[in-house]
Design an enzyme around this catalytic site. Structure first.
Site, PDB file in Angstrom:
ATOM      1  N   GLY A  64       0.927  -1.217  -0.016  1.00  4.99           N
ATOM      2  CA  GLY A  64      -0.025   0.084  -0.080  1.00  4.99           C
ATOM      3  C   GLY A  64       0.912   1.110  -0.042  1.00  4.99           C
ATOM      4  O   GLY A  64       0.365   2.329   0.002  1.00  4.99           O
ATOM      5  N   HIS A  65       2.169   1.221   0.183  1.00  7.90           N
ATOM      6  CA  HIS A  65       2.978   2.296   0.148  1.00  7.90           C
ATOM      7  C   HIS A  65       4.326   2.116  -0.971  1.00  7.90           C
ATOM      8  O   HIS A  65       5.228   2.173  -0.369  1.00  7.90           O
ATOM      9  CB  HIS A  65       3.573   2.402   1.742  1.00  7.90           C
ATOM     10  CG  HIS A  65       4.042   3.872   1.864  1.00  7.90           C
ATOM     11  ND1 HIS A  65       5.190   4.318   1.885  1.00  7.90           N
ATOM     12  CD2 HIS A  65       3.334   4.750   2.403  1.00  7.90           C
ATOM     13  CE1 HIS A  65       5.487   5.510   2.158  1.00  7.90           C
ATOM     14  NE2 HIS A  65       4.234   5.778   2.766  1.00  7.90           N
ATOM     15  N   PHE A  66       4.127   2.547  -1.896  1.00  3.27           N
ATOM     16  CA  PHE A  66       3.090   2.867  -2.806  1.00  3.27           C
ATOM     17  C   PHE A  66       2.999   1.985  -3.745  1.00  3.27           C
ATOM     18  O   PHE A  66       3.926   1.469  -4.404  1.00  3.27           O
ATOM     19  CB  PHE A  66       3.140   4.130  -3.374  1.00  3.27           C
ATOM     20  CG  PHE A  66       3.161   5.265  -2.513  1.00  3.27           C
ATOM     21  CD1 PHE A  66       1.993   5.847  -1.739  1.00  3.27           C
ATOM     22  CD2 PHE A  66       4.344   5.840  -1.994  1.00  3.27           C
ATOM     23  CE1 PHE A  66       1.958   6.760  -0.831  1.00  3.27           C
ATOM     24  CE2 PHE A  66       4.418   6.924  -1.053  1.00  3.27           C
ATOM     25  CZ  PHE A  66       3.111   7.202  -0.317  1.00  3.27           C
ATOM     26  N   VAL A  84       7.777   2.629  -1.489  1.00  4.66           N
ATOM     27  CA  VAL A  84       8.936   3.400  -0.692  1.00  4.66           C
ATOM     28  C   VAL A  84       8.642   2.714   0.854  1.00  4.66           C
ATOM     29  O   VAL A  84       7.473   2.749   1.166  1.00  4.66           O
ATOM     30  CB  VAL A  84       8.497   4.873  -0.764  1.00  4.66           C
ATOM     31  CG1 VAL A  84       9.287   5.732   0.183  1.00  4.66           C
ATOM     32  CG2 VAL A  84       8.675   5.276  -2.162  1.00  4.66           C
TER      33      VAL A  84
END
Length: 151
Positions: A54-56, A61
């Site tokens: 989810g990041h990203f 990252v």
């Protein structure tokens, strides 16, 4: 600590020093240690880390807060190696973060180098200065205060 410390300390030894476990254990190896002063640890950043989902998506990252947490865990290792049996059974809690700066993204495939030094100790609290680097380039830095309490 009277027992000799053999470096590097691999993941099985890290498990003995920290209560954290996957997915929240953010230190893989301890490579340098100066009693009561400094530690250098590694975190191998894998594309399989859950937070990258989810990041990203499409541009992974490592979240900055996790880089700070990794430095705090390295600080906990420094304290536990320094105090040895005097702090067995204690937990270190993150109390405060000051002057956090992020200057480079940490991405899958990076080896995060966590250099943490003790700035001062007051009763059950320790102030650390941490620098996280990738390939010798600073990725983040922060001053971190942790409190040690019995479990």
């Amino acid at each position: 600590m009277t027992d000799a410390i053999t470096l590097p300390i691999y993941i099985d030894g890290v498990h003995k020093l920290l209560p954290h476990r996957y997915p929240f254990l953010l230190v893989d190896r301890v490579v340098e240690f100066e009693h009561g002063k400094r530690v250098l640890c590694y975190k191998n950043v894998s594309a399989n880390e859950e937070f990258f989902q989810g990041h990203f998506p499409g541009q992974p990252v490592m979240p900055g807060v996790l880089v700070v947490e990794a430095m705090a865990q390295a600080g906990g290792i420094l304290t536990h190696l320094t105090k040895g049996k005097d702090c067995e059974g204690n937990l270190s809690y993150l109390v405060k973060v000051d002057a956090a700066k992020f200057s480079r993204m940490v991405v899958p495939g990076d080896r995060l180098e966590l250099e943490v030094t003790i700035k001062r100790e007051i009763r059950n609290m320790t102030m650390y200065s941490g620098i996280a680097r990738v390939d010798g380039e600073q990725a983040a830095c922060a001053e971190i205060l942790c409190a040690e309490v019995p479990r």
